[in-house]
Scaffold this motif. Structure first.
Motif, short mmCIF file in Angstrom:
data_model
loop_
_atom_site.label_atom_id
_atom_site.label_comp_id
_atom_site.label_asym_id
_atom_site.label_seq_id
_atom_site.Cartn_x
_atom_site.Cartn_y
_atom_site.Cartn_z
N ALA A 193 54.93 8.18 -13.52
CA ALA A 193 56.08 8.80 -14.19
C ALA A 193 57.33 8.65 -13.33
O ALA A 193 57.30 8.92 -12.12
N ALA A 194 58.41 8.19 -13.94
CA ALA A 194 59.67 8.05 -13.20
C ALA A 194 60.13 9.40 -12.67
O ALA A 194 60.70 9.50 -11.58
N ALA A 205 66.02 15.65 -13.03
CA ALA A 205 65.39 14.39 -13.44
C ALA A 205 65.03 14.41 -14.92
O ALA A 205 65.16 13.41 -15.62
N GLY A 206 64.58 15.57 -15.39
CA GLY A 206 64.26 15.67 -16.81
C GLY A 206 65.47 15.45 -17.69
O GLY A 206 65.40 14.76 -18.71
N GLY A 243 59.61 12.77 -5.84
CA GLY A 243 59.04 12.37 -4.57
C GLY A 243 60.09 11.85 -3.60
O GLY A 243 60.12 12.24 -2.42
N TRP A 244 60.98 10.99 -4.10
CA TRP A 244 62.04 10.47 -3.23
C TRP A 244 63.01 11.55 -2.81
O TRP A 244 63.47 11.58 -1.66
N ALA A 282 66.22 12.03 -20.02
CA ALA A 282 66.06 12.31 -21.46
C ALA A 282 66.41 11.09 -22.32
O ALA A 282 65.68 10.75 -23.25
N PRO A 283 67.56 10.39 -22.05
CA PRO A 283 67.85 9.19 -22.86
C PRO A 283 66.79 8.11 -22.72
O PRO A 283 66.50 7.39 -23.67
N VAL A 284 66.20 7.99 -21.52
CA VAL A 284 65.15 6.97 -21.34
C VAL A 284 63.93 7.32 -22.18
O VAL A 284 63.32 6.45 -22.82
#
Length: 542
Positions: A31-32, A221-222, A38-39, A226-228
């Motif tokens: 998952a991106a 990040a969520g 993580g980064w 969202a567009p992705v």
């Protein structure tokens, strides 16, 4: 044996590498959102580690410098007592080295983690009363190290309580053969405990910060992804039969992901348009080609090969139907190409000259009363071939539905920033119920003196050419009162020509050019400005 064993050895050597690669792929977060978190956590952790380490090092350095300064200051006190040579207890000169050492240790108050010791002739004699983590007085190794120094000596010693930083000063007194040593010692590890506590506190605060950063990164990040996710959801919902799905972009801030969503929506629009055009082409071709194929097959089934007349008539009919199918396929391909960006290639065009050239061509379409109306005297950006194709199609359409001697007028003019090119006839006109559908593919009007043998694609092609220019086609007609088809195109002025090449050129920016001021020009017919949709052309029928 050797040749058979070689492949086995190679396979055995490659297996671990492939296994490791598969294992890495399985263990890597897919998952991106997880990778972003993580980064983020890794960067926050590295930043906290660097800040904590640097802060701890600075605190430790400051503590070490403070201990060194304190050691030097205590030695200075010792020297002043020795140089004064007066015992503060009796007010008389010191009588022995032991008295000097006892006075030095008694009258100098030791700080926390600081210790004063006195040695006489290599043996321990005195120490300050403040408690210490370990008794250096009983440490024989430390005693051997400092008890007999002959000059001021500083150093570090590893005791049972950790590092000890010390400064040893030899003490002597005139008249006393004894040799003494005064020692100032700091328990460095205990002194640095404050720096260690600060670093521990920073690590605790950093751990809490790390958790908060993880929660914040999860939320951010969520929202960012969202567009992705919308792109993936939309792509999954698109099927061969439903291409209408689009990514919602309303209310989103103008950023790169919004640009991505807009670009994907535009791509889906193009895909849907292309698929629709392909389906329309296949449906139209399948529908319209079925009839001539049926006709050809029917005549071939009843053909009498022994009858030369029957063979000749059948061959002529088949040839005619094949020609009609070829013309129909060419027109369908033209309509398919009309939806491509390169369908029209604008270039500077003298509209008056082009109108006159087209008029000269269409006069051969039939025995009609051909008349040239107004001429738009301007240089505009147009595709002359496509525009000629559209006007010829309209003129051919007018000739098909008029009788010999009927009037057909062709003209052009500029008005309101638009170029109007019209074909007006005095034929039977078009019923109001048919006017909306005459631009549809394979549609034909129900009125008229005679029926056209075309495929019903001419006006669709005219509409496509107009739309490719950014314009439209307008129709004004009443049954029994003729019809007027008008191409309404945007008048985009062409760049000025070189004065040496065309001395008679009229500036294209003159809005009055070609608007009917010429006394010889025929005014445009009524209805040459009514609102109707538009698009591209070739050949025409009603």
């Amino acid at each position: 044996m050797t040749e058979q064993g070689t492949p086995t050895t190679v396979t055995t050597e490659r297996q671990p590498a492939g296994w490791r690669a598969r294992a890495r792929r399985r263990l890597a977060p897919r998952a991106a959102r997880t990778r972003i978190i993580g980064w983020v956590l890794l960067m926050v952790l590295m930043a906290l580690a660097v800040v904590t380490l640097v802060t701890w090092q600075l605190l430790v350095r400051a503590t070490n410098e403070r201990m060194d300064v304190a050691l030097t200051a205590e030695v200075g006190e010792f020297r002043r007592i020795i140089e004064g040579n007066v015992d503060p207890r009796s007010g008389e000169p010191f009588r022995s080295v032991a008295d000097v050492l006892q006075t030095m240790i008694t009258y100098n108050l030791a700080r926390p983690n600081e210790k004063f010791l006195g040695y006489v002739d290599g043996g321990y004699r005195f120490q300050s009363r403040i408690e210490a983590p370990v008794l250096l007085s009983e440490d024989t190794a430390f005693t051997r190290l400092v008890a007999s120094v002959e000059q001021t000596t500083s150093g570090r010693y590893a005791s049972g309580a950790g590092e000890v930083r010390y400064l040893a000063v030899p003490v002597s007194l005139e008249g006393d053969p004894s040799r003494g040593v005064a020692v100032v010692a700091y328990f460095a590890d205990q002194e640095r405990q404050a720096a260690d506590d600060t670093a521990t506190l920073m690590l605790g605060v950093g751990a809490v910060t790390l958790l908060l950063a993880a929660a914040g990164a999860w939320v951010v990040a969520g929202r960012v992804l969202a567009p992705v996710r919308a792109v993936a959801h939309t792509a999954q919902g698109i099927t061969e039969t439903d291409l209408s799905g689009r990514i919602p972009v309303d209310g989103r801030p103008p950023d790169e992901l919004t640009d991505l969503a807009v670009a994907v929506n535009a791509m889906l629009d193009r895909v849907e348009t292309g698929v629709a055009a392909q389906r329309r082409f296949l449906d139209d071709a399948g529908h319209e080609l079925r009839t001539p194929i049926t006709i050809v097959r029917g005549h071939l089934d009843v053909l009498d090969p022994a009858d030369p007349d029957d063979v000749r008539q059948t061959v002529a009919l088949v040839d005619d139907e094949l020609e009609r199918m070829n013309r129909m396929v060419s027109e369908l391909l033209l309509l398919a190409r009309a939806e491509q960006p390169e369908f029209v290639r604008p270039q500077p065009v003298d509209v008056a000259e082009l109108t006159a050239e087209v008029f000269g061509k269409v006069q051969r379409l039939g025995d009609r009363d051909w008349q040239l109306g107004a001429l738009a005297r301007a240089d505009l950006l147009l595709d002359p071939q496509r525009l000629t194709q559209a006007v010829v199609a309209l003129a051919d359409n007018a000739a098909r539905y008029t009788a010999p001697g009927d009037r057909i007028v062709l003209g052009s003019r500029l008005t309101g920033g638009q170029l109007l090119v019209w074909v007006d006839d005095t034929g039977p006109g078009i019923a109001e119920a048919d006017q909306a559908r005459v631009f549809e593919r394979f549609a034909r009007g129900g009125s008229g003196a005679r029926r056209s043998d075309g495929a019903g694609l001419g006006l669709s092609i005219v509409q496509a050419i107009a739309a490719a220019h950014g314009g439209r086609v307008e129709l004004h007609s009443r049954p029994g009162d003729g019809a007027t088809f008008t191409l309404v195109l945007p008048a985009r002025p062409a760049p000025p020509r070189d004065a040496g090449t065309d001395p008679d050129a009229v500036p294209t920016s003159d809005p009055a050019a070609g608007t009917g001021d010429d006394p010889l020009a025929t005014p445009p017919p009524a209805g040459a400005g009514a609102e109707v949709p538009a698009a591209p052309t070739e050949g025409g029928t009603r």
